[in-house]
Motif scaffolding. Structure first.
Motif, PDB file in Angstrom:
ATOM      1  N   ILE A  20      30.694  34.472 -42.193  1.00  0.00           N
ATOM      2  CA  ILE A  20      30.098  35.028 -43.414  1.00  0.00           C
ATOM      3  C   ILE A  20      30.962  34.550 -44.571  1.00  0.00           C
ATOM      4  O   ILE A  20      32.118  34.961 -44.726  1.00  0.00           O
ATOM      5  CB  ILE A  20      30.034  36.573 -43.392  1.00  0.00           C
ATOM      6  CG1 ILE A  20      29.139  37.043 -42.240  1.00  0.00           C
ATOM      7  CG2 ILE A  20      29.505  37.101 -44.727  1.00  0.00           C
ATOM      8  CD1 ILE A  20      28.824  38.534 -42.248  1.00  0.00           C
ATOM      9  N   MET A  21      30.408  33.662 -45.345  1.00  0.00           N
ATOM     10  CA  MET A  21      31.145  33.023 -46.448  1.00  0.00           C
ATOM     11  C   MET A  21      31.049  33.948 -47.665  1.00  0.00           C
ATOM     12  O   MET A  21      30.136  33.811 -48.465  1.00  0.00           O
ATOM     13  CB  MET A  21      30.519  31.663 -46.756  1.00  0.00           C
ATOM     14  CG  MET A  21      30.273  30.804 -45.516  1.00  0.00           C
ATOM     15  SD  MET A  21      29.560  29.195 -45.921  1.00  0.00           S
ATOM     16  CE  MET A  21      27.886  29.621 -46.349  1.00  0.00           C
ATOM     17  N   ASP A  22      31.986  34.856 -47.792  1.00  0.00           N
ATOM     18  CA  ASP A  22      31.874  35.860 -48.852  1.00  0.00           C
ATOM     19  C   ASP A  22      33.012  35.726 -49.864  1.00  0.00           C
ATOM     20  O   ASP A  22      34.104  35.278 -49.519  1.00  0.00           O
ATOM     21  CB  ASP A  22      31.885  37.265 -48.225  1.00  0.00           C
ATOM     22  CG  ASP A  22      31.364  38.319 -49.193  1.00  0.00           C
ATOM     23  OD1 ASP A  22      30.650  37.952 -50.151  1.00  0.00           O
ATOM     24  OD2 ASP A  22      31.667  39.502 -48.986  1.00  0.00           O
ATOM     25  N   GLY A  23      32.735  36.103 -51.094  1.00  0.00           N
ATOM     26  CA  GLY A  23      33.777  36.134 -52.125  1.00  0.00           C
ATOM     27  C   GLY A  23      33.606  35.109 -53.230  1.00  0.00           C
ATOM     28  O   GLY A  23      34.479  34.982 -54.098  1.00  0.00           O
ATOM     29  N   PHE A  64      26.545  31.781 -42.775  1.00  0.00           N
ATOM     30  CA  PHE A  64      25.600  32.684 -43.422  1.00  0.00           C
ATOM     31  C   PHE A  64      25.556  32.291 -44.905  1.00  0.00           C
ATOM     32  O   PHE A  64      26.519  32.484 -45.646  1.00  0.00           O
ATOM     33  CB  PHE A  64      26.087  34.123 -43.266  1.00  0.00           C
ATOM     34  CG  PHE A  64      25.005  35.175 -43.362  1.00  0.00           C
ATOM     35  CD1 PHE A  64      23.657  34.832 -43.481  1.00  0.00           C
ATOM     36  CD2 PHE A  64      25.334  36.523 -43.307  1.00  0.00           C
ATOM     37  CE1 PHE A  64      22.664  35.807 -43.551  1.00  0.00           C
ATOM     38  CE2 PHE A  64      24.350  37.514 -43.374  1.00  0.00           C
ATOM     39  CZ  PHE A  64      23.018  37.157 -43.494  1.00  0.00           C
ATOM     40  N   ALA A  65      24.450  31.692 -45.320  1.00  0.00           N
ATOM     41  CA  ALA A  65      24.344  31.164 -46.675  1.00  0.00           C
ATOM     42  C   ALA A  65      23.598  32.118 -47.604  1.00  0.00           C
ATOM     43  O   ALA A  65      23.874  32.182 -48.808  1.00  0.00           O
ATOM     44  CB  ALA A  65      23.633  29.815 -46.649  1.00  0.00           C
ATOM     45  N   PHE A  66      22.609  32.835 -47.055  1.00  0.00           N
ATOM     46  CA  PHE A  66      21.769  33.706 -47.893  1.00  0.00           C
ATOM     47  C   PHE A  66      21.137  34.742 -46.978  1.00  0.00           C
ATOM     48  O   PHE A  66      20.447  34.388 -46.027  1.00  0.00           O
ATOM     49  CB  PHE A  66      20.701  32.866 -48.592  1.00  0.00           C
ATOM     50  CG  PHE A  66      19.951  33.592 -49.672  1.00  0.00           C
ATOM     51  CD1 PHE A  66      20.429  33.610 -50.984  1.00  0.00           C
ATOM     52  CD2 PHE A  66      18.773  34.274 -49.392  1.00  0.00           C
ATOM     53  CE1 PHE A  66      19.740  34.279 -51.987  1.00  0.00           C
ATOM     54  CE2 PHE A  66      18.084  34.949 -50.394  1.00  0.00           C
ATOM     55  CZ  PHE A  66      18.562  34.958 -51.691  1.00  0.00           C
ATOM     56  N   SER A  67      21.387  36.004 -47.260  1.00  0.00           N
ATOM     57  CA  SER A  67      20.856  37.041 -46.373  1.00  0.00           C
ATOM     58  C   SER A  67      19.480  37.493 -46.848  1.00  0.00           C
ATOM     59  O   SER A  67      19.086  37.267 -47.999  1.00  0.00           O
ATOM     60  CB  SER A  67      21.806  38.245 -46.331  1.00  0.00           C
ATOM     61  OG  SER A  67      21.648  39.046 -47.483  1.00  0.00           O
ATOM     62  N   SER A  68      18.765  38.157 -45.948  1.00  0.00           N
ATOM     63  CA  SER A  68      17.438  38.659 -46.316  1.00  0.00           C
ATOM     64  C   SER A  68      17.539  39.719 -47.413  1.00  0.00           C
ATOM     65  O   SER A  68      16.543  40.041 -48.057  1.00  0.00           O
ATOM     66  CB  SER A  68      16.720  39.206 -45.076  1.00  0.00           C
ATOM     67  OG  SER A  68      17.593  39.953 -44.262  1.00  0.00           O
ATOM     68  N   GLN A 195      34.974  44.284 -44.588  1.00  0.00           N
ATOM     69  CA  GLN A 195      34.986  44.347 -43.127  1.00  0.00           C
ATOM     70  C   GLN A 195      33.664  44.930 -42.640  1.00  0.00           C
ATOM     71  O   GLN A 195      33.599  46.075 -42.212  1.00  0.00           O
ATOM     72  CB  GLN A 195      36.188  45.145 -42.635  1.00  0.00           C
ATOM     73  CG  GLN A 195      37.484  44.534 -43.166  1.00  0.00           C
ATOM     74  CD  GLN A 195      38.720  44.965 -42.419  1.00  0.00           C
ATOM     75  OE1 GLN A 195      38.661  45.793 -41.531  1.00  0.00           O
ATOM     76  NE2 GLN A 195      39.845  44.413 -42.800  1.00  0.00           N
ATOM     77  N   ARG A 196      32.618  44.140 -42.753  1.00  0.00           N
ATOM     78  CA  ARG A 196      31.306  44.554 -42.262  1.00  0.00           C
ATOM     79  C   ARG A 196      30.495  43.326 -41.852  1.00  0.00           C
ATOM     80  O   ARG A 196      30.854  42.189 -42.157  1.00  0.00           O
ATOM     81  CB  ARG A 196      30.573  45.379 -43.328  1.00  0.00           C
ATOM     82  CG  ARG A 196      30.419  44.687 -44.668  1.00  0.00           C
ATOM     83  CD  ARG A 196      29.633  45.548 -45.670  1.00  0.00           C
ATOM     84  NE  ARG A 196      29.680  44.987 -47.005  1.00  0.00           N
ATOM     85  CZ  ARG A 196      30.376  45.501 -48.034  1.00  0.00           C
ATOM     86  NH1 ARG A 196      31.076  46.601 -47.878  1.00  0.00           N
ATOM     87  NH2 ARG A 196      30.347  44.917 -49.218  1.00  0.00           N
ATOM     88  N   ILE A 197      29.388  43.604 -41.164  1.00  0.00           N
ATOM     89  CA  ILE A 197      28.567  42.537 -40.578  1.00  0.00           C
ATOM     90  C   ILE A 197      27.435  42.136 -41.524  1.00  0.00           C
ATOM     91  O   ILE A 197      26.906  41.029 -41.429  1.00  0.00           O
ATOM     92  CB  ILE A 197      27.980  43.006 -39.215  1.00  0.00           C
ATOM     93  CG1 ILE A 197      29.102  43.463 -38.258  1.00  0.00           C
ATOM     94  CG2 ILE A 197      27.137  41.926 -38.563  1.00  0.00           C
ATOM     95  CD1 ILE A 197      30.012  42.384 -37.758  1.00  0.00           C
TER      96      ILE A 197
HETATM   97  C1  IPE Z   1      26.703  38.538 -46.892  1.00  0.00           C
HETATM   98  O1  IPE Z   1      27.393  38.689 -48.084  1.00  0.00           O
HETATM   99  C2  IPE Z   1      25.703  37.446 -46.993  1.00  0.00           C
HETATM  100  C3  IPE Z   1      26.229  36.095 -47.209  1.00  0.00           C
HETATM  101  C4  IPE Z   1      27.461  35.717 -47.279  1.00  0.00           C
HETATM  102  C5  IPE Z   1      25.230  35.091 -47.308  1.00  0.00           C
HETATM  103  P1  IPE Z   1      27.021  39.783 -49.160  1.00  0.00           P
HETATM  104  O2  IPE Z   1      28.011  39.640 -50.251  1.00  0.00           O
HETATM  105  O3  IPE Z   1      25.592  39.670 -49.542  1.00  0.00           O
HETATM  106  O4  IPE Z   1      27.232  41.135 -48.356  1.00  0.00           O
HETATM  107  P2  IPE Z   1      27.380  42.630 -48.896  1.00  0.00           P
HETATM  108  O5  IPE Z   1      26.205  42.906 -49.781  1.00  0.00           O
HETATM  109  O6  IPE Z   1      28.662  42.708 -49.651  1.00  0.00           O
HETATM  110  O7  IPE Z   1      27.427  43.476 -47.659  1.00  0.00           O
END
Ligand code: IPE
Ligand code: IPE
Ligand code: MG
Length: 252
Positions: A20-23, A64-68, A195-197
């Motif tokens: 999950i590429m977040d931040g 994970f590039a874009f979630s629903s 720290q979540r899915i």
């Molecule tokens: C998860 O990240 C989805 C992607 C990385 C594509 P989000 O930033 O959308 O997740 P939440 O909303 O903080 O849980």
């Protein structure tokens, strides 16, 4: 596949890494830049991670590039992310193909613009026969969507009399999921400190080793990936067995 055997002793390298590429947004904010600048910078981290996976022999990399749920973001940001997706496919596909990468895009495509759907189809078709790294891009993907789709297909089989409810097993459900033909993720990485899915591969992550890092995705470099792999290599995967059973199997 639903009853995994004791892991092989040489399983210190994950076959499948899911990230999950977040931040990206916070990376931009730190620099007083608009959020899109963070998404653009994130493409660089994708490139280095893909290169590293090829170099060390990881079989599958899922990003994970874009979630629903990301459609809930401001329209401008959603538009930019879609444009970036199109541009990245245009720019990177040939190079990935030359490097033997097989591309797979999972998620509900029906909501994408026709031009994006065409790029996705073209990238998958071009690289379908490649034998190297399988690069999975999860776009408009959600774990709940994945399981719902599988359920719908199974129900359709029952409706037309091809299946009985007594035949439903975990193994059967798996065959209807997006990544049915690939090994389940061994290592899950989430950057950005959360720290979540976030509705990523809910079914497939059942026995995956989880790794969280506070690093923001654009800052996730080679060393950061090595740290995650080192953490994975030091873990004992038990799959419900005892630690002693796993040790004994290793020493046999
Ligand atoms: C998860 O990240 C989805 C992607 C990385 C594509 P989000 O930033 O959308 O997740 P939440 O909303 O903080 O849980
Ligand atoms: C992840 O970074 C990219 C996508 C969800 C598309 P974010 O955009 O979620 O970055 P933060 O979490 O706001 O910092
Ligand atoms: Mg985020």
């Amino acid at each position: 596949m639903s009853v995994p055997s004791v892991p092989a002793p040489d399983s210190r390298l994950p076959r499948h890494v899911a990230i999950i590429m977040d931040g990206n947004g916070r990376w931009a904010k730190q620099r007083y830049l608009p959020r899109p600048a963070g998404h653009r910078a994130g493409v660089g981290a994708v490139r280095t991670t893909v290169e590293q996976c090829i170099a060390i022999g990881v079989e599958v990399l899922s990003l994970f590039a874009f979630s629903s749920e990301n459609w809930r973001r401001p329209e401008q940001e959603v538009t930019l992310l879609m444009e970036l997706f199109i541009a990245s496919l245009e720019r990177e596909t040939q190079k990935l193909h030359k490097n033997g990468v097989r591309m797979r895009i999972i998620g509900d495509r029906t909501r994408f613009a026709p031009v994006l759907r065409e790029k996705i189809d073209a990238a998958e078709a071009l690289t379908a026969g490649n034998q190297g790294l399988t690069l999975v891009i999860a776009a408009n993907y959600g774990g709940r969507w994945d399981i719902t789709e599988a359920t719908r297909r199974i129900a359709a089989d029952i409706e037309r009399g091809a299946l009985r409810s007594a035949d439903i097993t975990a193994g059967l459900i798996e065959t209807h999921l997006a990544l049915a033909d690939l090994p389940e993720p061994d290592l899950f990485i989430r950057t950005g400190g959360e720290q979540r899915i976030s509705n990523f591969m809910l079914w497939q992550l059942a026995y995956t080793e989880l790794y969280f890092t506070p690093l923001l995705w654009p800052d996730f470099d080679e060393q950061a990936f090595r740290d995650a792999l080192d953490s994975f290599a030091g873990r004992q995967r038990r799959f419900g067995f005892t630690g002693e059973q796993v040790e004994n199997q290793k020493n046999r």
